[in-house]
Design a protein around this motif. Structure first.
Motif, mmCIF file in Angstrom:
data_model
loop_
_atom_site.group_PDB
_atom_site.id
_atom_site.type_symbol
_atom_site.label_atom_id
_atom_site.label_comp_id
_atom_site.label_asym_id
_atom_site.label_seq_id
_atom_site.Cartn_x
_atom_site.Cartn_y
_atom_site.Cartn_z
ATOM 1 N N VAL A 228 0.784 -1.187 0.030
ATOM 2 C CA VAL A 228 0.092 -0.088 0.007
ATOM 3 C C VAL A 228 0.816 1.262 0.008
ATOM 4 O O VAL A 228 0.729 2.382 -0.649
ATOM 5 C CB VAL A 228 -1.042 0.060 1.346
ATOM 6 N N GLY A 229 2.143 1.204 0.806
ATOM 7 C CA GLY A 229 3.054 2.300 0.663
ATOM 8 C C GLY A 229 3.449 2.750 -0.911
ATOM 9 O O GLY A 229 3.308 3.802 -1.069
ATOM 10 N N GLY A 351 0.255 3.313 3.712
ATOM 11 C CA GLY A 351 0.009 4.445 2.827
ATOM 12 C C GLY A 351 0.063 5.992 3.454
ATOM 13 O O GLY A 351 0.367 6.842 2.794
ATOM 14 N N ALA A 352 0.466 5.703 4.891
ATOM 15 C CA ALA A 352 0.349 6.944 5.646
ATOM 16 C C ALA A 352 1.905 7.227 5.941
ATOM 17 O O ALA A 352 2.494 8.372 5.937
ATOM 18 C CB ALA A 352 -0.384 6.950 7.098
ATOM 19 N N VAL A 353 2.671 6.303 6.135
ATOM 20 C CA VAL A 353 4.166 6.317 6.561
ATOM 21 C C VAL A 353 5.071 6.279 5.473
ATOM 22 O O VAL A 353 5.793 7.432 5.094
ATOM 23 C CB VAL A 353 4.339 5.051 7.330
ATOM 24 N N ILE A 357 7.985 9.365 3.899
ATOM 25 C CA ILE A 357 9.434 8.832 3.616
ATOM 26 C C ILE A 357 9.850 9.523 2.000
ATOM 27 O O ILE A 357 10.934 10.067 1.824
ATOM 28 C CB ILE A 357 10.011 7.530 3.676
ATOM 29 N N PHE A 358 9.046 9.023 1.007
ATOM 30 C CA PHE A 358 9.153 9.450 -0.316
ATOM 31 C C PHE A 358 9.166 10.942 -0.163
ATOM 32 O O PHE A 358 10.000 11.478 -1.019
ATOM 33 C CB PHE A 358 7.830 9.031 -1.055
ATOM 34 N N GLY A 359 8.226 11.636 0.349
ATOM 35 C CA GLY A 359 8.276 13.117 0.175
ATOM 36 C C GLY A 359 9.420 13.894 0.970
ATOM 37 O O GLY A 359 10.110 14.879 0.406
ATOM 38 N N CYS A 378 9.783 -1.498 -1.330
ATOM 39 C CA CYS A 378 8.607 -2.154 -1.121
ATOM 40 C C CYS A 378 8.366 -3.320 -2.025
ATOM 41 O O CYS A 378 8.077 -4.629 -1.619
ATOM 42 C CB CYS A 378 7.347 -1.281 -1.641
ATOM 43 N N PHE A 379 8.863 -3.457 -3.154
ATOM 44 C CA PHE A 379 8.610 -4.482 -4.111
ATOM 45 C C PHE A 379 9.541 -5.851 -3.650
ATOM 46 O O PHE A 379 8.996 -6.945 -4.021
ATOM 47 C CB PHE A 379 8.669 -4.174 -5.527
#
Length: 400
Positions: A228-229, A351-353, A357-359, A378-379
């Protein structure tokens, strides 16, 4: 419908980023406010289903969904970013209940041997939402009344008024959405739905921690957190990403998100359902994970439309991941199915965490491309689940 509202978030992010002059990290709070609800509400949702049944869970989820949609109207009137985040949180509380109810319900209504294929088919219509939401939403929400040059020439008060007017463009789509969801809730109240009867020999599940003793469930929770992330990072930042790597307009980028990522996601789901007739779901999950890892490389290091097409390719191959991880995770849980479902839904908090980190990486490096390092990691985790973590081992439950 809940796929539609989720896929409006990538439209809201650039829209609210401009309206409230946010950086990438601050704009990612749109995702955080949505997905933190999955952490907080998943267990109560599981308890609701166990005590009152699947139909009550569906109706409760729909009512919260509608309420949050209607709250966008006062949020736009106040012109406060925090109020938008609050409305999104209420919507997500409803979505959490719906996810906790609908996924195991679809899996349990039918032959267990085809549960993964059935859940993938049902969730294929989420891909239709992923296609249409950005295309429709961009033309309603991404309506800039003034150019950046015009805004810079205005006084501060005039600039704030202009941006506040732009922020109000969300009222109409969310009013329509809330009304439709309320109508659907009434329909579900009227119709009769079959209830799942628990096998008396299985007894009662003790608690959520008892469910966690299934090793493959623990792996599924971790895999779903990272999946989901990755999905949220890819979809939510796509418009900003496409504008950066290909220097295209935001509405054009939204079309790439809809006709590109959304359509690829939908087609990928339907094709995945077809392939599962011949290939074991865990093996297909492994193949798709490897392909997503490979496609992350041009998404990170290449420029122009090649980078955009790489991300669209990722959307195609990650399409089967959520329902497949979910179905494999609750397989064989028996009396622990409801709590197991809640735990996997809680994992949606990824999806919140991970978008934070991406941003943060994007702000730190000055490029959204390097944020996709998060997607690549993630993958890799999902590949590990597909190769090993999904396996149900006899006597796998820990003593204690």
């Amino acid at each position: 419908m809940w796929g539609f509202v989720h896929n409006l978030d990538p439209i809201l992010i650039p829209h609210l980023k401009r309206s409230f002059s946010l950086n990438n990290l601050q704009s990612s709070l749109v995702d955080s406010s949505v997905f933190i609800a999955y952490l907080l509400m998943a267990i109560p949702a599981g308890i609701l289903v166990k005590n009152y049944g699947y139909k009550s869970g569906i109706i409760t989820g729909l009512l919260l969904f509608a309420l949050g949609s209607f709250l966008f109207i006062p949020a736009a009137d106040t012109g406060q970013y925090l109020f938008f985040l609050g409305a999104l949180f209420i919507i997500a509380c409803g979505l959490t209940i719906l996810e906790t109810v609908a996924n195991p319900y679809v899996s349990l209504l039918g032959d267990p041997a085809t549960a993964t294929r059935r859940l993938n088919f049902a969730q294929s219509f989420n891909g239709l939402a992923a296609t249409m939401a950005p295309i429709i939403g961009a033309r309603i929400i991404l309506t800039e009344g003034s150019t950046d040059e015009e805004l810079s020439a205005m006084t501060e008060s005039a600039r704030q008024l202009s941006l506040a007017a732009e922020a109000s463009s969300v009222k109409t789509p969310y009013l329509i959405l809330g009304s439709l969801i309320l109508a659907i809730a009434i329909i579900f109240y009227i119709i009769r739905l079959p209830e799942i009867e628990q096998n008396e020999e299985e007894g009662e599940s003790k608690n959520v921690f008892h469910a966690l003793r299934h090793k493959h469930l623990s792996w599924a929770v971790a895999a779903q957190f990272f999946y989901v992330g990755a999905q949220v990072c890819i979809f939510s930042f796509f418009i900003l990403y496409a504008v950066e790597v290909a220097q295209i307009d935001k509405v054009v980028a939204a079309d790439y998100l809809g006709w590109g990522c959304g359509l690829a996601f939908m087609i990928g789901r339907f094709i995945g359902v077809f392939f599962m007739r011949f290939i074991q779901s865990e093996r297909l999950l492994a193949i798709y994970s490897v392909l997503c890892i490979l496609l992350c490389l041009p998404a990170i290091f290449m420029q122009g439309h090649i980078a955009i097409y790489s991300v669209i390719g990722i959307a195609f191959f990650m399409s089967i991941m959520f329902p497949t991880i979910f179905s494999l995770g609750i397989k064989g849980l028996g009396k622990d199915t409801e709590y197991g479902s809640s735990l996997i839904v809680m994992a949606i908090v990824g999806g919140a965490v991970l978008p934070l980190i991406f941003g943060y990486i994007a702000d730190l490096t000055g490029s959204l491309q390097f944020g996709h390092i998060v997607s690549l990691i993630c993958f890799v985790v999902i590949l590990a689940f597909a190769l090993k973590g999904h396996k149900i081992v006899k006597n796998e439950i820990f003593n204690g």
